[in-house]
Scaffold this motif. Structure first.
Motif, short mmCIF file in Angstrom:
data_model
loop_
_atom_site.label_atom_id
_atom_site.label_comp_id
_atom_site.label_asym_id
_atom_site.label_seq_id
_atom_site.Cartn_x
_atom_site.Cartn_y
_atom_site.Cartn_z
N VAL A 180 0.86 -1.18 0.00
CA VAL A 180 0.00 0.00 0.00
C VAL A 180 0.90 1.23 0.00
N ARG A 181 0.42 2.26 -0.65
CA ARG A 181 1.16 3.52 -0.70
C ARG A 181 0.45 4.51 0.20
N TYR A 182 1.23 5.28 0.92
CA TYR A 182 0.66 6.37 1.69
C TYR A 182 1.64 7.52 1.68
N TYR A 183 1.12 8.69 1.94
CA TYR A 183 1.96 9.88 1.98
C TYR A 183 2.01 10.38 3.41
N TYR A 184 3.16 10.85 3.81
CA TYR A 184 3.30 11.47 5.11
C TYR A 184 4.12 12.74 4.91
N PRO A 185 3.87 13.76 5.71
CA PRO A 185 4.61 15.01 5.53
C PRO A 185 6.01 14.91 6.13
N PHE A 186 7.00 15.27 5.35
CA PHE A 186 8.37 15.36 5.83
C PHE A 186 8.82 16.78 5.62
N ARG A 187 8.92 17.52 6.72
CA ARG A 187 9.25 18.95 6.68
C ARG A 187 8.28 19.71 5.78
N GLY A 188 7.01 19.35 5.89
CA GLY A 188 5.97 20.04 5.16
C GLY A 188 5.78 19.57 3.73
N ILE A 189 6.59 18.64 3.26
CA ILE A 189 6.49 18.15 1.89
C ILE A 189 5.92 16.74 1.93
N PRO A 190 4.82 16.49 1.20
CA PRO A 190 4.28 15.12 1.19
C PRO A 190 5.26 14.16 0.53
N THR A 191 5.57 13.08 1.22
CA THR A 191 6.54 12.10 0.74
C THR A 191 5.86 10.74 0.66
#
Length: 160
Positions: free
Chosen positions: A60-71
């Motif tokens: 599964v793919r998910y995005y999480y914010p890393f220093r305000g940038i979705p990764t």
């Protein structure tokens, strides 16, 4: 036990964004190439199924914010979790997992007590506060280890 947990689920960060099934497949193949794994995609989609060395996984793919940038992050799970169970009696396995994951808490409490007890600081309110803060820091570290670090293949070299 740690190898069993890593076989059961792992997470990695692809180099490029994953927005289509083809990009998802490319990210899986890039990961397999970097890790020297034999990966075969059995179902291409935004939640693909694949095998690594003959063992079935789904991703599964998910995005999480890393220093305000979705990764983008890709989390891979074993399709049959019983396949990864080690040959250890269930009670001993539970005890080993508890000890393994509770180690940061136990280390923080032991360190705090090592400095607080000889000085008699547990009789003061701020000594107890220091102990509570150490327990909270240990719990936070244990949560981080379970949820992020131990199943993150990007950090694989750090714990093998």
């Amino acid at each position: 036990m740690a190898r069993t947990e890593h076989r059961r689920s792992f997470t990695f960060t692809p180099d490029l964004p994953v927005t289509t099934p083809a990009e998802f497949t490319d990210a899986l193949f890039d990961y397999a190439r970097e890790q020297h794994l034999d990966l075969v995609v059995t179902r291409e989609s935004m939640s693909p199924h694949f095998t690594i060395d003959g063992i079935a996984y789904r991703a599964v793919r998910y995005y999480y914010p890393f220093r305000g940038i979705p990764t983008a992050r890709i989390h891979c799970l074993l399709c049959d979790p019983d396949f990864a169970e080690p040959e250890i009696p269930p009670r001993r396995l539970r005890a080993m997992k508890l000890l393994h994951y509770a180690m940061p808490v136990l280390a923080a409490v032991a360190l705090a007590l090592l400095f607080l007890l000889p000085r008699g600081l547990l009789d003061t309110w701020w000594g107890v506060l220091i102990l509570v803060c150490c327990v909270a820091a240990g719990i936070s570290s244990a949560w981080y280890n379970v949820r992020i670090f131990y199943n993150d293949k990007d950090n694989q070299d750090h714990y093998h």
